[in-house]
Write a protein that holds these residues in place. Structure first.
Motif, short mmCIF file in Angstrom:
data_model
loop_
_atom_site.label_atom_id
_atom_site.label_comp_id
_atom_site.label_asym_id
_atom_site.label_seq_id
_atom_site.Cartn_x
_atom_site.Cartn_y
_atom_site.Cartn_z
N ALA A 1 0.82 -1.22 0.00
CA ALA A 1 0.00 0.00 0.00
C ALA A 1 0.85 1.26 0.00
O ALA A 1 0.39 2.33 -0.43
CB ALA A 1 -0.93 0.01 1.21
N MET A 2 2.10 1.16 0.49
CA MET A 2 2.95 2.35 0.57
C MET A 2 4.10 2.32 -0.43
O MET A 2 4.85 3.30 -0.54
CB MET A 2 3.52 2.48 2.00
N LYS A 3 4.23 1.24 -1.16
CA LYS A 3 5.35 1.09 -2.08
C LYS A 3 5.07 1.80 -3.39
O LYS A 3 3.96 1.75 -3.92
CB LYS A 3 5.60 -0.40 -2.34
N THR B 1 -0.28 6.16 -2.47
CA THR B 1 -0.49 5.39 -1.24
C THR B 1 -1.94 4.93 -1.19
O THR B 1 -2.85 5.71 -1.46
CB THR B 1 -0.18 6.26 0.00
N GLN B 2 -2.15 3.67 -0.83
CA GLN B 2 -3.51 3.15 -0.67
C GLN B 2 -3.92 3.33 0.80
O GLN B 2 -3.79 2.42 1.62
CB GLN B 2 -3.56 1.68 -1.07
N GLU B 3 -4.42 4.53 1.10
CA GLU B 3 -4.73 4.87 2.49
C GLU B 3 -5.80 3.96 3.09
O GLU B 3 -5.76 3.66 4.29
CB GLU B 3 -5.18 6.33 2.60
N ASP C 1 8.07 4.47 7.26
CA ASP C 1 7.35 4.45 5.98
C ASP C 1 6.03 5.21 6.07
O ASP C 1 5.63 5.90 5.12
CB ASP C 1 7.10 3.01 5.53
N ILE C 2 5.33 5.10 7.21
CA ILE C 2 4.08 5.83 7.39
C ILE C 2 4.34 7.33 7.36
O ILE C 2 3.61 8.09 6.71
CB ILE C 2 3.41 5.42 8.71
N LEU D 1 -4.24 0.98 4.74
CA LEU D 1 -3.60 1.33 6.02
C LEU D 1 -4.66 1.44 7.12
O LEU D 1 -4.47 0.94 8.24
CB LEU D 1 -2.84 2.65 5.90
N GLU E 1 -1.29 11.07 9.57
CA GLU E 1 0.00 10.46 9.91
C GLU E 1 0.08 10.17 11.40
O GLU E 1 0.47 9.08 11.83
CB GLU E 1 1.14 11.40 9.51
N ASP F 1 4.96 8.53 3.82
CA ASP F 1 3.87 8.42 2.85
C ASP F 1 2.60 9.15 3.25
O ASP F 1 1.67 9.27 2.42
CB ASP F 1 3.53 6.94 2.59
N THR F 2 2.50 9.59 4.49
CA THR F 2 1.30 10.32 4.93
C THR F 2 1.74 11.58 5.64
O THR F 2 2.93 11.83 5.84
CB THR F 2 0.46 9.45 5.89
#
Length: 457
Positions: free
Chosen positions: A238-240, A244-246, A279-280, A249, A289, A283-284
């Motif tokens: 989801a974060m790669k 981002t596929q929130e 990573d979080i 998460l 976040e 990406d957020t």
């Protein structure tokens, strides 16, 4: 009139009344669960509260309901229990029906109270109480149930041989593969993988990938991944890369238990060599976040008893942090929703409705937007009913044009041994169609057959 299974045998019928053998703790230290009376709590045996129950339980004790059961709440019990213990779709006031504009989005199963003040028998001061009936201890709560259970007379070597034959030669016997994987637990599938490599010197996952494709391949591989690894892999995926596929998460980090989250965090680090919190943060941003970082600590209170004074105080604090002022104190929402147990949050939501004259989910709609709004609402919906939250996610994965197959696969696989039975029941109550019916209309071929086999259709 009595309700099936309520109250449980030996469980106190009224808030705060000490269980048999604990009468000396009257009232419980530090718990102001009896209604306050002038001059404080009356002494034991003073007559203002019902006499302590005799050995053997509460029915028949002075001031308690007769053996016929607990007196009904005004207006009646909203919906009789269905087989398996799940409540029927209430359809009554206060239980927002789906797709009618209700901010809840799905019905709330009756939990601690029955829709109004409970009438108290003569001898109990005050005549009635508005405090919800305390939740049952964890051992007495409705147990969840998966559609997949460990197979009896399991033989990993025999199953490995069946899978080898299904993939050997020209073509693939998909039905043979379905018959094995849909009827074995995750732990048994791991043993099959090991047996396959031991017997044939080949990697079962690689062989399956070479024989299958598309959604069927994704579903089969998800079934053969260890549960914790699959969650960690889903978060990494989801974060790669770009974007981002929130929603992924939120779905994982806001719904798992403390132990599950801690195992996911360790697996993420050991398998991918990365720190999930780093990573979080990369990406957020902002309040979303902070919410996810709070979630990945795995430190939510998991005590199942409810402190109603704290629920009232938290509800007041949330009101003052949002509806009660200009602007929003987001940190108060984060702190309370990230740390309180799910039963405690449910009580806070009930208290908030009385203070604000609107439910907490509606207030979050008004005070927040975007991903942090979706994250906060996911937590509260899980506090109300985790099966209902996943039923809603499954419905939206298949609703309208196109299907979010990754979400469909992920939820069906990860909940198949936990609470997919309850998710199916809630799905039918919320959308007036079965989960199997909707899967059948949105999927096809071997992919459809395997999904239906997992959900037990």
């Amino acid at each position: 009139m009595s309700y099936p299974g309520y109250p449980p045998s030996g469980y106190p019928t009224f808030p705060g009344y000490p269980p048999t053998g604990q009468e000396s703790a009257y009232p419980p230290a530090g718990q102001y669960t009896y209604p306050a009376v002038p001059g404080g709590f009356p002494p034991m045996g003073g007559g203002a509260y019902p006499a302590a129950p005799p050995t053997g339980g509460f029915p028949g004790a002075a001031g308690y309901p007769p053996p016929g059961g607990y007196p009904p709440a005004p207006g009646g019990y909203p919906g009789a229990p269905q087989p398996g213990g799940m409540p029927a779709y209430p359809g009554g006031a206060g239980f927002g029906a789906p797709s009618n504009g209700s901010s809840f989005g799905y019905p709330q199963p009756p939990s601690q109270s029955y829709g109004g003040p409970v009438q108290i028998p003569a001898g109990y001061p005050g005549g009635q109480i508005s405090t919800p009936i305390p939740p049952q201890p964890a051992a007495m709560t409705q147990s969840t149930q998966g559609t997949i259970r460990p197979a009896a007379n399991f033989d990993a070597g025999r199953d490995a041989e069946i899978l080898r034959k299904a993939m050997k030669g020209f073509g693939t016997d998909e039905q043979a593969i379905i018959d094995v994987v849909a009827n074995r637990s995750s732990a048994q599938r791991q043993q099959i993988k090991t047996a396959f490599k031991t017997m044939y010197g080949k990697d079962l996952i690689k062989d399956l990938k070479s024989e299958l494709s598309g959604n069927m391949e994704e579903l089969i591989l998800a079934l053969f991944l260890p549960t914790t690894y699959y969650d960690a892999w889903s978060l990494r995926h989801a974060m790669k890369g770009a974007g981002t596929q929130e929603s992924v998460l939120i779905e994982i980090l806001c719904t798992r238990t403390n132990q599950e989250i801690r195992e996911i965090v360790r697996c993420y680090n050991s398998e991918f060599g990365r720190d999930i919190e780093h990573d979080i943060r990369a990406d957020t941003s902002g309040h979303f976040e902070r919410l996810l970082v709070s979630m990945c600590q795995g430190n939510r209170d998991e005590v199942q008893t409810v402190d109603y004074q704290k629920a009232q105080a938290d509800a007041q604090r949330l009101y003052q942090a949002g509806e009660g002022q200009l602007g929003t104190d987001e940190s108060s929402f984060n702190m309370i929703l990230a740390t309180r147990s799910f039963p405690q949050l449910k009580a806070t939501m009930d208290a908030y409705s009385q203070i604000a004259n609107r439910d907490l989910l509606s207030s979050i709609d008004r005070e927040f937007s975007g991903n942090v709004e979706r994250g906060l609402k996911a937590i509260l919906k899980c506090a109300q009913s985790r099966p209902a939250f996943f039923a809603e996610r499954l419905y939206h994965a298949m609703k309208g044009a196109g299907t979010d197959d990754s979400a469909l696969v992920r939820i069906v696989v990860t909940r198949s041994e936990i609470d997919l039975v309850q998710i199916k029941q809630m799905f039918t109550q919320m959308y007036q169609k079965t989960l199997g019916t909707m899967i059948s209309s949105d999927t096809s071929g071997d992919y459809r057959r395997l999904l239906l086999a997992i959900v037990g259709q």
